[in-house]
Design a protein around this motif. Structure first.
Motif, PDB file in Angstrom:
ATOM      1  N   ARG A 261      25.967  59.656  40.436  1.00  0.00           N
ATOM      2  CA  ARG A 261      25.565  60.430  39.260  1.00  0.00           C
ATOM      3  C   ARG A 261      24.326  59.823  38.622  1.00  0.00           C
ATOM      4  O   ARG A 261      23.851  58.771  39.015  1.00  0.00           O
ATOM      5  CB  ARG A 261      26.683  60.453  38.224  1.00  0.00           C
ATOM      6  CG  ARG A 261      27.829  61.318  38.620  1.00  0.00           C
ATOM      7  CD  ARG A 261      28.816  61.389  37.514  1.00  0.00           C
ATOM      8  NE  ARG A 261      29.647  60.184  37.594  1.00  0.00           N
ATOM      9  CZ  ARG A 261      30.695  59.969  36.850  1.00  0.00           C
ATOM     10  NH1 ARG A 261      31.039  60.835  35.954  1.00  0.00           N
ATOM     11  NH2 ARG A 261      31.407  58.879  36.977  1.00  0.00           N
ATOM     12  N   ASN A 262      23.852  60.516  37.605  1.00  0.00           N
ATOM     13  CA  ASN A 262      22.763  60.067  36.749  1.00  0.00           C
ATOM     14  C   ASN A 262      21.463  59.899  37.525  1.00  0.00           C
ATOM     15  O   ASN A 262      20.739  58.935  37.337  1.00  0.00           O
ATOM     16  CB  ASN A 262      23.139  58.767  36.025  1.00  0.00           C
ATOM     17  CG  ASN A 262      22.330  58.594  34.766  1.00  0.00           C
ATOM     18  OD1 ASN A 262      21.620  59.495  34.350  1.00  0.00           O
ATOM     19  ND2 ASN A 262      22.438  57.435  34.164  1.00  0.00           N
TER      20      ASN A 262
ATOM     21  N   GLY B 214      19.120  62.376  37.403  1.00  0.00           N
ATOM     22  CA  GLY B 214      18.154  63.033  36.542  1.00  0.00           C
ATOM     23  C   GLY B 214      18.386  62.655  35.095  1.00  0.00           C
ATOM     24  O   GLY B 214      18.995  61.630  34.783  1.00  0.00           O
ATOM     25  N   SER B 215      17.876  63.480  34.208  1.00  0.00           N
ATOM     26  CA  SER B 215      18.081  63.208  32.785  1.00  0.00           C
ATOM     27  C   SER B 215      19.529  63.520  32.407  1.00  0.00           C
ATOM     28  O   SER B 215      20.134  64.461  32.906  1.00  0.00           O
ATOM     29  CB  SER B 215      17.128  64.056  31.946  1.00  0.00           C
ATOM     30  OG  SER B 215      17.331  65.425  32.210  1.00  0.00           O
ATOM     31  N   SER B 216      20.076  62.705  31.536  1.00  0.00           N
ATOM     32  CA  SER B 216      21.483  62.873  31.177  1.00  0.00           C
ATOM     33  C   SER B 216      21.628  63.821  29.999  1.00  0.00           C
ATOM     34  O   SER B 216      20.683  64.089  29.266  1.00  0.00           O
ATOM     35  CB  SER B 216      22.113  61.521  30.837  1.00  0.00           C
ATOM     36  OG  SER B 216      21.499  60.996  29.683  1.00  0.00           O
TER      37      SER B 216
ATOM     38  N   GLY C  69      24.254  64.224  34.451  1.00  0.00           N
ATOM     39  CA  GLY C  69      22.916  64.779  34.320  1.00  0.00           C
ATOM     40  C   GLY C  69      22.860  66.290  34.436  1.00  0.00           C
ATOM     41  O   GLY C  69      23.863  66.976  34.656  1.00  0.00           O
ATOM     42  N   VAL C  70      21.628  66.783  34.320  1.00  0.00           N
ATOM     43  CA  VAL C  70      21.390  68.224  34.408  1.00  0.00           C
ATOM     44  C   VAL C  70      21.688  68.735  35.808  1.00  0.00           C
ATOM     45  O   VAL C  70      22.242  69.831  35.972  1.00  0.00           O
ATOM     46  CB  VAL C  70      19.936  68.541  33.992  1.00  0.00           C
ATOM     47  CG1 VAL C  70      19.619  70.002  34.163  1.00  0.00           C
ATOM     48  CG2 VAL C  70      19.679  68.117  32.570  1.00  0.00           C
ATOM     49  N   THR C  71      21.356  67.943  36.817  1.00  0.00           N
ATOM     50  CA  THR C  71      21.622  68.388  38.193  1.00  0.00           C
ATOM     51  C   THR C  71      23.119  68.514  38.457  1.00  0.00           C
ATOM     52  O   THR C  71      23.554  69.455  39.137  1.00  0.00           O
ATOM     53  CB  THR C  71      21.003  67.418  39.206  1.00  0.00           C
ATOM     54  OG1 THR C  71      21.458  66.096  38.942  1.00  0.00           O
ATOM     55  CG2 THR C  71      19.506  67.443  39.120  1.00  0.00           C
ATOM     56  N   GLU C  72      23.889  67.586  37.911  1.00  0.00           N
ATOM     57  CA  GLU C  72      25.334  67.671  38.072  1.00  0.00           C
ATOM     58  C   GLU C  72      25.901  68.870  37.327  1.00  0.00           C
ATOM     59  O   GLU C  72      26.814  69.542  37.796  1.00  0.00           O
ATOM     60  CB  GLU C  72      26.020  66.391  37.588  1.00  0.00           C
ATOM     61  CG  GLU C  72      25.767  65.185  38.459  1.00  0.00           C
ATOM     62  CD  GLU C  72      24.537  64.399  38.062  1.00  0.00           C
ATOM     63  OE1 GLU C  72      23.860  64.806  37.091  1.00  0.00           O
ATOM     64  OE2 GLU C  72      24.255  63.391  38.707  1.00  0.00           O
TER      65      GLU C  72
ATOM     66  N   LEU D 299      24.302  71.722  36.641  1.00  0.00           N
ATOM     67  CA  LEU D 299      23.950  72.933  37.387  1.00  0.00           C
ATOM     68  C   LEU D 299      24.818  73.095  38.634  1.00  0.00           C
ATOM     69  O   LEU D 299      25.230  74.209  38.977  1.00  0.00           O
ATOM     70  CB  LEU D 299      22.475  72.913  37.772  1.00  0.00           C
ATOM     71  CG  LEU D 299      21.487  73.117  36.628  1.00  0.00           C
ATOM     72  CD1 LEU D 299      20.074  72.934  37.134  1.00  0.00           C
ATOM     73  CD2 LEU D 299      21.664  74.487  36.019  1.00  0.00           C
ATOM     74  N   ALA D 300      25.099  71.992  39.314  1.00  0.00           N
ATOM     75  CA  ALA D 300      25.931  72.066  40.517  1.00  0.00           C
ATOM     76  C   ALA D 300      27.357  72.487  40.175  1.00  0.00           C
ATOM     77  O   ALA D 300      27.943  73.338  40.858  1.00  0.00           O
ATOM     78  CB  ALA D 300      25.934  70.716  41.226  1.00  0.00           C
TER      79      ALA D 300
ATOM     80  N   SER E 257      27.506  76.122  39.023  1.00  0.00           N
ATOM     81  CA  SER E 257      27.353  77.019  40.180  1.00  0.00           C
ATOM     82  C   SER E 257      28.669  77.173  40.917  1.00  0.00           C
ATOM     83  O   SER E 257      29.066  78.276  41.290  1.00  0.00           O
ATOM     84  CB  SER E 257      26.279  76.482  41.126  1.00  0.00           C
ATOM     85  OG  SER E 257      25.030  76.468  40.509  1.00  0.00           O
TER      86      SER E 257
END
Length: 85
Positions: free
Chosen positions: A42-43, A45-47, A57-60, A62-63, A66
């Motif tokens: 994790r972490n 990208g930006s948290s 983070g934002v990527t987590e 979004l995943a 989704s």
């Protein structure tokens, strides 16, 4: 291809309701909770400093949302095909 043949297969009873919204919200929250503990790296990208998700983070996000939408759409389609919705 005749467009009238395709239009006969379209279900016109696919309106949005509060039941469907609640199912989608619950499936997204459930997916975020599962993803919070299942994602090992994790972490990257930006948290997000909201609700105690400092290393999430934002990527987590979004995943997991989704995945939540996929689960919610499957649940809604399944409940609608059995007549429960």
């Amino acid at each position: 291809m005749n467009i009238n043949i395709l239009l006969t297969f379209i279900n016109t009873n696919t309106g949005w309701s509060t039941q469907i919204a609640i199912i989608m919200i619950i499936s997204n929250i459930l997916s975020i909770i599962i993803g919070r503990y299942a994602i090992q790296v994790r972490n990257l990208g930006s948290s997000i400093p909201i609700a105690g998700l400092e290393d999430f983070g934002v990527t987590e996000l979004l995943a997991t949302t989704s995945l939540g939408h996929i689960l919610g759409a499957g649940t809604i389609l399944g409940l609608r095909s059995t007549g429960m919705l």
